[in-house]
Motif scaffolding. Sequence first.
Motif, PDB file in Angstrom:
ATOM      1  N   GLN A  13       0.841  -1.209   0.000  1.00 44.62           N
ATOM      2  CA  GLN A  13       0.000   0.000   0.000  1.00 44.62           C
ATOM      3  C   GLN A  13       0.871   1.253   0.000  1.00 44.62           C
ATOM      4  O   GLN A  13       0.605   2.207  -0.740  1.00 44.62           O
ATOM      5  N   GLU A  14       1.932   1.235   0.798  1.00 49.30           N
ATOM      6  CA  GLU A  14       2.828   2.387   0.887  1.00 49.30           C
ATOM      7  C   GLU A  14       3.570   2.604  -0.429  1.00 49.30           C
ATOM      8  O   GLU A  14       3.598   3.712  -0.961  1.00 49.30           O
ATOM      9  N   ARG A  15       4.161   1.551  -0.978  1.00 46.78           N
ATOM     10  CA  ARG A  15       4.931   1.696  -2.217  1.00 46.78           C
ATOM     11  C   ARG A  15       4.050   2.018  -3.408  1.00 46.78           C
ATOM     12  O   ARG A  15       4.465   2.721  -4.317  1.00 46.78           O
ATOM     13  N   GLU A  87      -1.675   0.333 -18.887  1.00 47.00           N
ATOM     14  CA  GLU A  87      -0.363  -0.297 -18.780  1.00 47.00           C
ATOM     15  C   GLU A  87       0.509   0.461 -17.783  1.00 47.00           C
ATOM     16  O   GLU A  87       1.301  -0.130 -17.054  1.00 47.00           O
ATOM     17  N   GLN A  88       0.336   1.774 -17.738  1.00 42.70           N
ATOM     18  CA  GLN A  88       1.118   2.597 -16.814  1.00 42.70           C
ATOM     19  C   GLN A  88       0.762   2.288 -15.357  1.00 42.70           C
ATOM     20  O   GLN A  88       1.653   2.090 -14.525  1.00 42.70           O
ATOM     21  N   THR A  89      -0.532   2.222 -15.051  1.00 42.22           N
ATOM     22  CA  THR A  89      -0.926   1.933 -13.668  1.00 42.22           C
ATOM     23  C   THR A  89      -0.588   0.483 -13.319  1.00 42.22           C
ATOM     24  O   THR A  89      -0.219   0.189 -12.184  1.00 42.22           O
ATOM     25  N   ALA A  90      -0.695  -0.421 -14.293  1.00 43.69           N
ATOM     26  CA  ALA A  90      -0.354  -1.827 -14.044  1.00 43.69           C
ATOM     27  C   ALA A  90       1.134  -1.965 -13.733  1.00 43.69           C
ATOM     28  O   ALA A  90       1.520  -2.707 -12.828  1.00 43.69           O
ATOM     29  N   ALA A  91       1.979  -1.242 -14.453  1.00 42.85           N
ATOM     30  CA  ALA A  91       3.423  -1.283 -14.187  1.00 42.85           C
ATOM     31  C   ALA A  91       3.708  -0.784 -12.771  1.00 42.85           C
ATOM     32  O   ALA A  91       4.558  -1.326 -12.058  1.00 42.85           O
ATOM     33  N   TRP A  92       2.976   0.215 -12.348  1.00 43.96           N
ATOM     34  CA  TRP A  92       3.093   0.758 -10.989  1.00 43.96           C
ATOM     35  C   TRP A  92       2.684  -0.307  -9.961  1.00 43.96           C
ATOM     36  O   TRP A  92       3.381  -0.532  -8.974  1.00 43.96           O
ATOM     37  N   ASP A  93       1.536  -0.969 -10.226  1.00 47.31           N
ATOM     38  CA  ASP A  93       1.051  -2.031  -9.344  1.00 47.31           C
ATOM     39  C   ASP A  93       2.086  -3.149  -9.230  1.00 47.31           C
ATOM     40  O   ASP A  93       2.387  -3.632  -8.140  1.00 47.31           O
ATOM     41  N   ILE A  94       2.616  -3.566 -10.371  1.00 45.60           N
ATOM     42  CA  ILE A  94       3.596  -4.654 -10.407  1.00 45.60           C
ATOM     43  C   ILE A  94       4.843  -4.275  -9.602  1.00 45.60           C
ATOM     44  O   ILE A  94       5.346  -5.069  -8.812  1.00 45.60           O
ATOM     45  N   GLY A  95       5.325  -3.049  -9.805  1.00 44.97           N
ATOM     46  CA  GLY A  95       6.510  -2.598  -9.082  1.00 44.97           C
ATOM     47  C   GLY A  95       6.296  -2.617  -7.582  1.00 44.97           C
ATOM     48  O   GLY A  95       7.170  -3.049  -6.816  1.00 44.97           O
ATOM     49  N   ALA A  96       5.124  -2.164  -7.140  1.00 43.28           N
ATOM     50  CA  ALA A  96       4.822  -2.145  -5.704  1.00 43.28           C
ATOM     51  C   ALA A  96       4.789  -3.560  -5.143  1.00 43.28           C
ATOM     52  O   ALA A  96       5.415  -3.858  -4.117  1.00 43.28           O
ATOM     53  N   VAL A  97       4.092  -4.459  -5.824  1.00 45.56           N
ATOM     54  CA  VAL A  97       3.926  -5.828  -5.323  1.00 45.56           C
ATOM     55  C   VAL A  97       5.241  -6.612  -5.411  1.00 45.56           C
ATOM     56  O   VAL A  97       5.649  -7.271  -4.447  1.00 45.56           O
ATOM     57  N   LEU A  98       5.913  -6.545  -6.564  1.00 46.04           N
ATOM     58  CA  LEU A  98       7.106  -7.378  -6.727  1.00 46.04           C
ATOM     59  C   LEU A  98       8.302  -6.874  -5.926  1.00 46.04           C
ATOM     60  O   LEU A  98       9.142  -7.675  -5.524  1.00 46.04           O
ATOM     61  N   SER A  99       8.376  -5.572  -5.656  1.00 49.65           N
ATOM     62  CA  SER A  99       9.492  -5.099  -4.827  1.00 49.65           C
ATOM     63  C   SER A  99       9.320  -5.602  -3.391  1.00 49.65           C
ATOM     64  O   SER A  99      10.290  -6.002  -2.742  1.00 49.65           O
ATOM     65  N   VAL A 100       8.079  -5.630  -2.894  1.00 45.10           N
ATOM     66  CA  VAL A 100       7.823  -6.182  -1.551  1.00 45.10           C
ATOM     67  C   VAL A 100       8.047  -7.693  -1.566  1.00 45.10           C
ATOM     68  O   VAL A 100       8.628  -8.262  -0.637  1.00 45.10           O
ATOM     69  N   ARG A 127      14.912  -4.641  -9.183  1.00 40.52           N
ATOM     70  CA  ARG A 127      16.264  -5.158  -8.977  1.00 40.52           C
ATOM     71  C   ARG A 127      17.010  -5.188 -10.312  1.00 40.52           C
ATOM     72  O   ARG A 127      17.307  -6.243 -10.832  1.00 40.52           O
ATOM     73  N   PRO A 128      17.297  -4.008 -10.896  1.00 44.00           N
ATOM     74  CA  PRO A 128      17.980  -4.020 -12.195  1.00 44.00           C
ATOM     75  C   PRO A 128      19.309  -4.761 -12.103  1.00 44.00           C
ATOM     76  O   PRO A 128      20.086  -4.536 -11.187  1.00 44.00           O
ATOM     77  N   GLN A 129      19.501  -5.678 -13.023  1.00 46.85           N
ATOM     78  CA  GLN A 129      20.731  -6.467 -13.041  1.00 46.85           C
ATOM     79  C   GLN A 129      21.782  -5.761 -13.876  1.00 46.85           C
ATOM     80  O   GLN A 129      21.473  -5.122 -14.870  1.00 46.85           O
ATOM     81  N   ASP A 130      23.021  -5.934 -13.492  1.00 40.55           N
ATOM     82  CA  ASP A 130      24.127  -5.445 -14.312  1.00 40.55           C
ATOM     83  C   ASP A 130      24.352  -6.503 -15.382  1.00 40.55           C
ATOM     84  O   ASP A 130      24.989  -7.526 -15.127  1.00 40.55           O
TER      85      ASP A 130
END
Length: 140
Positions: A13-15, A87-100, A127-130
């Motif tokens: 929720q926070e992210r 797609e923009q809001t979905a990318a935001w949702d994905i980032g919040a969920v997958l980072s947690v 988690r961007p990979q090198d």
Amino acid sequence: MAMHWDVFLDQVQERGEYGTRAEADRAARTVLGLLGAHLVGEVRAELAARLPETFALILLNPLQAAEPLSAERFVRATAAWIEGATEQTAAWDIGAVLSVTADAAGEELTRRILLQLPPGYDLLFGRPQDTTTFDTTSGD
């Protein structure tokens, strides 16, 4: 040890900057349902063991993906499952969920999860990979 449901959802929720816990819950269910279709075996079981039970069950009984989705198509599929999403809001949702989710999994398991997924998911997990260290195609 599994992350507690309240802690997991509070962080999503926070992210995600969601106004309500219900919005965070909906995003988590959709994203983890789609992610579960892409993971197999031990990696999926280990990730499930680190998630709250509600989300572990969703991960283990996923929405069926006919084929592994590229990161871009994963975003599109998520948008299709969430009412009113772009797609923009979905990318935001994905980032919040997958980072947690990555925080709950820890670095080592997150690395193994990313090995099972098509290229580009590292960004969705925050988690961007090198890639230079993994590039075996460049020769002289």
